[in-house]
Design an enzyme around this catalytic site. Structure first.
Site, PDB file in Angstrom:
ATOM      1  CB  SER A  95      76.846 -14.667   2.439  1.00 18.91           C
ATOM      2  OG  SER A  95      76.030 -15.142   3.480  1.00 18.91           O
ATOM      3  CG  ASP A 224      69.727 -16.709  -0.409  1.00 18.83           C
ATOM      4  OD1 ASP A 224      69.792 -17.448   0.596  1.00 18.83           O
ATOM      5  OD2 ASP A 224      70.678 -15.998  -0.787  1.00 18.83           O
ATOM      6  CG  HIS A 253      73.257 -18.155   0.453  1.00 19.95           C
ATOM      7  ND1 HIS A 253      72.926 -16.814   0.454  1.00 19.95           N
ATOM      8  CD2 HIS A 253      74.319 -18.272   1.301  1.00 19.95           C
ATOM      9  CE1 HIS A 253      73.733 -16.151   1.263  1.00 19.95           C
ATOM     10  NE2 HIS A 253      74.591 -17.006   1.783  1.00 19.95           N
TER      11      HIS A 253
END
Length: 273
Positions: A95, A224, A253
């Site tokens: 991320s 996601d 995610h």
């Protein structure tokens, strides 16, 4: 605690397990290096040196008023890598951490880097712009800022639902995993985490990706809900020459927790290749 002090006086905490080729894990927002603990233990138990830091303003690192942007995060990472004299390094970023390691390469090159892995990562850019029409509108990130500013404790609890795909049929995410996310988030500084929202959403990593010249693996869930696949991983593999893409069907995610066995196997296989 193991720490380094950066040139601007910021204390960066890190954990360092095992011996062998170094693997450095960079965490997502608003988390800490603890988000990678399962994968760290796996690598440390399989002949690698596993390292994870807490980004400035997050976790056990100090909370300076300044420097809450991607260039500084990358420079902090460079100072840690230099301090530990890491060579033939495998960089793994999730991320926001995927943006951090990408910007590190953009600013400092790959002389110490052997491989790169991006997991659910934010590059090339999350925000909708003329160059990235498939991005998310600014209103989406303004809503995150509003939630963090008004009641970040509740916001982080609520965020665990889309983060781990807990709103999907058949989802299997424990309350403990969700509580760990909340705890890690609350360890950081409000100002730091608020300003980090702009760092992960509005930073354009296109030129940084162009500088990547090491074997690269991009892993992303096709469900996601935080960093949508089409405007991130799909575009990244088009920008990094020779990059390999691994899509997790139905993946959310929080793959390091919800798909930790599969992810660990894929990361180890790539590291050993």
């Amino acid at each position: 605690m193991a720490t380094i002090t950066t040139r601007d006086g910021t204390t960066i905490y890190y954990r360092d397990w095992g011996k062998g080729q170094p693997v450095l894990f960079s965490h997502g927002w608003p988390l800490t290096g603890d988000a990678w603990e399962d994968q760290m233990m796996l690598f440390a138990s399989n002949g690698f040196r596993a390292i994870a830091h807490d980004r400035r303003g997050h976790g056990r690192s100090s909370q300076p008023s300044e420097g809450n942007h991607m260039d500084q995060y990358a420079d902090d990472l460079q100072e840690l890598i230099e301090a530990l004299d890491l060579q033939k390094l495998i960089l793994i970023g999730h991320s926001t951490g995927g943006g951090e390691v990408t910007r590190y390469i953009g600013r400092h090159g790959t002389k110490r880097v052997a491989k790169l892995v991006l997991v659910g990562a934010v590059p090339p850019i999350m925000l909708k712009t003329a160059a990235a029409p498939g991005g998310l509108p600014i209103e989406a990130f303004d809503a995150i800022r509003k939630g963090v500013a008004e009641d970040r404790s509740q916001f982080y609890q609520d965020l665990t639902t889309p983060f781990f795909g807990a709103n999907r049929p058949g989802a299997k995410v424990s309350q403990g995993t969700r509580d760990s996310f909340w705890l890690q988030g609350m360890m950081g500084g409000l100002k730091n985490q608020y300003e980090c929202i702009a760092a992960f959403s509005a930073t354009d990593f296109t030129q940084d990706l162009a500088r990547v010249d090491v074997p690269t693996l991009v892993i992303h869930g096709d469900d996601d809900q935080i960093v949508p696949f089409a405007n991130s991983a799909k575009r990244t593999v088009e920008l990094v020459k020779g990059a390999k893409l691994k899509v997790y069907p139905g993946g959310d995610h929080g793959l390091a927790q919800t798909r930790k066995v599969e992810l660990g196997d894929d990361l180890l296989a790539f590291a050993r290749a």
